[in-house]
Design a protein around this motif. Structure first.
Motif, PDB file in Angstrom:
ATOM      1  N   ARG A  68       0.826  -1.217   0.000  1.00  0.00           N
ATOM      2  CA  ARG A  68       0.000   0.000   0.000  1.00  0.00           C
ATOM      3  C   ARG A  68       0.855   1.261   0.000  1.00  0.00           C
ATOM      4  O   ARG A  68       0.335   2.366  -0.176  1.00  0.00           O
ATOM      5  CB  ARG A  68      -0.940  -0.008   1.212  1.00  0.00           C
ATOM      6  CG  ARG A  68      -2.045  -1.036   1.051  1.00  0.00           C
ATOM      7  CD  ARG A  68      -2.693  -1.431   2.364  1.00  0.00           C
ATOM      8  NE  ARG A  68      -3.590  -2.558   2.156  1.00  0.00           N
ATOM      9  CZ  ARG A  68      -3.187  -3.829   2.069  1.00  0.00           C
ATOM     10  NH1 ARG A  68      -1.914  -4.139   2.195  1.00  0.00           N
ATOM     11  NH2 ARG A  68      -4.052  -4.790   1.842  1.00  0.00           N
ATOM     12  N   ASN A  69       2.134   1.109   0.229  1.00  0.00           N
ATOM     13  CA  ASN A  69       3.032   2.264   0.280  1.00  0.00           C
ATOM     14  C   ASN A  69       4.107   2.242  -0.801  1.00  0.00           C
ATOM     15  O   ASN A  69       5.029   3.058  -0.760  1.00  0.00           O
ATOM     16  CB  ASN A  69       3.706   2.340   1.659  1.00  0.00           C
ATOM     17  CG  ASN A  69       2.823   3.044   2.669  1.00  0.00           C
ATOM     18  OD1 ASN A  69       2.347   4.155   2.418  1.00  0.00           O
ATOM     19  ND2 ASN A  69       2.552   2.398   3.780  1.00  0.00           N
ATOM     20  N   THR A  70       3.976   1.335  -1.767  1.00  0.00           N
ATOM     21  CA  THR A  70       5.017   1.220  -2.801  1.00  0.00           C
ATOM     22  C   THR A  70       5.248   2.561  -3.501  1.00  0.00           C
ATOM     23  O   THR A  70       6.371   2.872  -3.884  1.00  0.00           O
ATOM     24  CB  THR A  70       4.642   0.130  -3.824  1.00  0.00           C
ATOM     25  OG1 THR A  70       4.308  -1.049  -3.109  1.00  0.00           O
ATOM     26  CG2 THR A  70       5.785  -0.163  -4.778  1.00  0.00           C
ATOM     27  N   GLN A  71       4.176   3.317  -3.672  1.00  0.00           N
ATOM     28  CA  GLN A  71       4.351   4.627  -4.328  1.00  0.00           C
ATOM     29  C   GLN A  71       4.167   5.801  -3.359  1.00  0.00           C
ATOM     30  O   GLN A  71       3.795   6.899  -3.772  1.00  0.00           O
ATOM     31  CB  GLN A  71       3.400   4.763  -5.513  1.00  0.00           C
ATOM     32  CG  GLN A  71       3.894   3.955  -6.720  1.00  0.00           C
ATOM     33  CD  GLN A  71       3.104   4.252  -7.966  1.00  0.00           C
ATOM     34  OE1 GLN A  71       1.880   4.310  -7.895  1.00  0.00           O
ATOM     35  NE2 GLN A  71       3.772   4.439  -9.095  1.00  0.00           N
ATOM     36  N   ASN A  72       4.443   5.551  -2.090  1.00  0.00           N
ATOM     37  CA  ASN A  72       4.475   6.649  -1.117  1.00  0.00           C
ATOM     38  C   ASN A  72       5.880   7.246  -1.230  1.00  0.00           C
ATOM     39  O   ASN A  72       6.813   6.864  -0.519  1.00  0.00           O
ATOM     40  CB  ASN A  72       4.199   6.085   0.289  1.00  0.00           C
ATOM     41  CG  ASN A  72       4.196   7.154   1.358  1.00  0.00           C
ATOM     42  OD1 ASN A  72       4.719   8.250   1.153  1.00  0.00           O
ATOM     43  ND2 ASN A  72       3.623   6.830   2.502  1.00  0.00           N
ATOM     44  N   PHE A  73       6.028   8.157  -2.188  1.00  0.00           N
ATOM     45  CA  PHE A  73       7.368   8.627  -2.562  1.00  0.00           C
ATOM     46  C   PHE A  73       8.125   9.306  -1.423  1.00  0.00           C
ATOM     47  O   PHE A  73       9.329   9.174  -1.316  1.00  0.00           O
ATOM     48  CB  PHE A  73       7.279   9.547  -3.791  1.00  0.00           C
ATOM     49  CG  PHE A  73       6.646   8.846  -4.970  1.00  0.00           C
ATOM     50  CD1 PHE A  73       7.256   7.746  -5.551  1.00  0.00           C
ATOM     51  CD2 PHE A  73       5.407   9.249  -5.465  1.00  0.00           C
ATOM     52  CE1 PHE A  73       6.667   7.074  -6.614  1.00  0.00           C
ATOM     53  CE2 PHE A  73       4.809   8.583  -6.528  1.00  0.00           C
ATOM     54  CZ  PHE A  73       5.434   7.496  -7.105  1.00  0.00           C
ATOM     55  N   GLU A  74       7.390  10.011  -0.558  1.00  0.00           N
ATOM     56  CA  GLU A  74       8.087  10.678   0.557  1.00  0.00           C
ATOM     57  C   GLU A  74       8.641   9.644   1.531  1.00  0.00           C
ATOM     58  O   GLU A  74       9.744   9.787   2.044  1.00  0.00           O
ATOM     59  CB  GLU A  74       7.163  11.682   1.259  1.00  0.00           C
ATOM     60  CG  GLU A  74       6.718  12.845   0.358  1.00  0.00           C
ATOM     61  CD  GLU A  74       7.874  13.493  -0.415  1.00  0.00           C
ATOM     62  OE1 GLU A  74       8.916  13.781   0.201  1.00  0.00           O
ATOM     63  OE2 GLU A  74       7.725  13.704  -1.642  1.00  0.00           O
ATOM     64  N   LEU A  75       7.869   8.567   1.756  1.00  0.00           N
ATOM     65  CA  LEU A  75       8.363   7.490   2.628  1.00  0.00           C
ATOM     66  C   LEU A  75       9.576   6.817   1.975  1.00  0.00           C
ATOM     67  O   LEU A  75      10.571   6.507   2.637  1.00  0.00           O
ATOM     68  CB  LEU A  75       7.246   6.463   2.889  1.00  0.00           C
ATOM     69  CG  LEU A  75       7.649   5.265   3.755  1.00  0.00           C
ATOM     70  CD1 LEU A  75       7.978   5.694   5.185  1.00  0.00           C
ATOM     71  CD2 LEU A  75       6.531   4.208   3.781  1.00  0.00           C
ATOM     72  N   LEU A  76       9.497   6.604   0.660  1.00  0.00           N
ATOM     73  CA  LEU A  76      10.622   5.981  -0.049  1.00  0.00           C
ATOM     74  C   LEU A  76      11.886   6.826   0.102  1.00  0.00           C
ATOM     75  O   LEU A  76      12.979   6.301   0.322  1.00  0.00           O
ATOM     76  CB  LEU A  76      10.291   5.805  -1.546  1.00  0.00           C
ATOM     77  CG  LEU A  76       9.163   4.820  -1.877  1.00  0.00           C
ATOM     78  CD1 LEU A  76       8.836   4.868  -3.367  1.00  0.00           C
ATOM     79  CD2 LEU A  76       9.541   3.399  -1.466  1.00  0.00           C
ATOM     80  N   LYS A  77      11.722   8.150   0.026  1.00  0.00           N
ATOM     81  CA  LYS A  77      12.897   9.027   0.158  1.00  0.00           C
ATOM     82  C   LYS A  77      13.485   8.924   1.560  1.00  0.00           C
ATOM     83  O   LYS A  77      14.700   8.846   1.725  1.00  0.00           O
ATOM     84  CB  LYS A  77      12.509  10.479  -0.164  1.00  0.00           C
ATOM     85  CG  LYS A  77      12.266  10.719  -1.654  1.00  0.00           C
ATOM     86  CD  LYS A  77      11.878  12.176  -1.862  1.00  0.00           C
ATOM     87  CE  LYS A  77      11.210  12.381  -3.219  1.00  0.00           C
ATOM     88  NZ  LYS A  77      10.561  13.700  -3.311  1.00  0.00           N
ATOM     89  N   ILE A  78      12.603   8.919   2.558  1.00  0.00           N
ATOM     90  CA  ILE A  78      13.077   8.835   3.951  1.00  0.00           C
ATOM     91  C   ILE A  78      13.834   7.523   4.180  1.00  0.00           C
ATOM     92  O   ILE A  78      14.928   7.495   4.737  1.00  0.00           O
ATOM     93  CB  ILE A  78      11.883   8.954   4.935  1.00  0.00           C
ATOM     94  CG1 ILE A  78      11.365  10.395   4.930  1.00  0.00           C
ATOM     95  CG2 ILE A  78      12.269   8.510   6.343  1.00  0.00           C
ATOM     96  CD1 ILE A  78       9.966  10.546   5.502  1.00  0.00           C
TER      97      ILE A  78
END
Ligand code: PEP
Ligand code: MN
Length: 309
Positions: free
Chosen positions: A134-144
């Motif tokens: 559900r977060n694969t494209q949560n880009f801000e989380l990916l950056k963190i």
């Protein structure tokens, strides 16, 4: 069509063909390794957690899955014990020689909480951060998650997006600095997969290994979602596991619980701890079959490289 060139760092491109290799807590990860990561979908009581680690240790395992932060479809469902369970999870992991715990995170505070709890337990174990489907494209989380290099990352494919979009999500992690990334297949969402929970996508194991340099994980529990058996008696989850391993999967993430009917999340797909030795035996049979398939290719590959030189 998806091309490896799209993925600047993780893509397997000319001059950039070496598979990603890293070691974490003395456990090596690459496109040749093989690990089983079994455990609780959602961390349970201290007692159930300890029983799970104990069974894994008895079966010779050093990796485990433990969900503390659970993103749920319904706001009324159990959301995971969160930071409150981390001390007893890490402590018990250390006690039973578990070196790597795969744990989903959904926000930056979770990383701080994990760091803090690891420190408080004297770094009894290690954590592989999991980015859920559900977060694969949560880009801000990916950056963190990509900006930190302490923890390796298991990125699950998004259940409703293309493979290429999910591979780009992995590239986000690498472009921020963290190349210790494992790509996880867990089935895609469509009713075409019924009666299974998701539609199995393990035919993509060799595709991801060809297009990218990442180790590939399969999650048969979320793909199948049920404890149903084939007419011969083998669990659909074990059949799915076998399909991923025979295709070269490097890791299997699989849900277990000491009492599946009491599991707080996803009980219908949990195997019982008594079934752990059976799964591990089945996994070994199939991994050996995969290795035999590789060995059969060796004379052919040697001939090919002799001709090329
Ligand atoms: C999980 O592995 O606990 C999980 C929630 O998986 P997914 O993100 O693939 O649904
Ligand atoms: Mn789940």
């Amino acid at each position: 069509m998806t091309k490896a060139d799209e993925f600047r760092i993780l893509g397997r491109r000319k001059g950039n063909e070496e598979p990603i290799r890293f070691e974490y807590q003395g456990v090596a990860f690459d496109q040749e390794c093989f690990h089983v990561v079994a455990g609780l979908n959602a961390v349970d009581t201290r007692e159930f957690t300890e029983r799970t680690f104990k069974a894994l240790h008895a079966a010779g395992q050093v990796c485990a899955r433990m969900g503390a932060y659970k993103p749920r479809t319904s706001p009324y469902s159990f959301q995971g014990y969160g930071k409150q369970c981390l001390p007893y999870v890490f402590e018990a992991a250390g006690k039973y020689g578990i070196r790597v715990i795969s744990m989903e995170v959904t926000r930056d505070e979770h990383l701080d909480e994990i760091r803090e709890a690891l420190r408080a337990t004297g770094d009894a174990t290690g954590v592989m951060l999991q980015i859920g489907t559900r977060n694969t494209q949560n880009f801000e989380l990916l950056k963190i998650v990509g900006r930190q290099k302490d923890f390796p990352v298991l990125l699950k494919r998004g259940f409703g997006i293309t493979l290429s979009e999910s591979l780009n999500a992995a590239e986000y992690l690498a472009s921020e600095g963290n190349r210790k990334v494992i790509f996880g297949l867990r089935g895609v969402k469509t009713n075409m997969g019924e009666p299974h929970r998701n539609f199995l996508d393990f035919a993509h194991v060799p595709v991801v290994k060809r297009l990218t340099r990442m180790p590939v994980c399969i999650d048969p529990s979320h793909a199948i979602g049920l404890r149903t058996r084939g007419s011969e008696g083998i669990l659909d989850i074990m059949h799915a596991t076998a399909q991923g391993i025979i295709a070269g999967a490097n890791m299997v993430l699989v849900d277990f619980h000491p009492a599946p009917d009491q599991a707080l999340v996803d009980g219908p797909q949990a195997l019982s701890l008594d079934e752990l030795p059976l799964l591990l035996e089945d996994v070994q049979i199939v991994r050996e079959a995969y290795e035999k398939r590789l060995a059969r290719l060796e004379p052919q590959l040697a001939r090919g490289s002799a001709q090329a030189s």
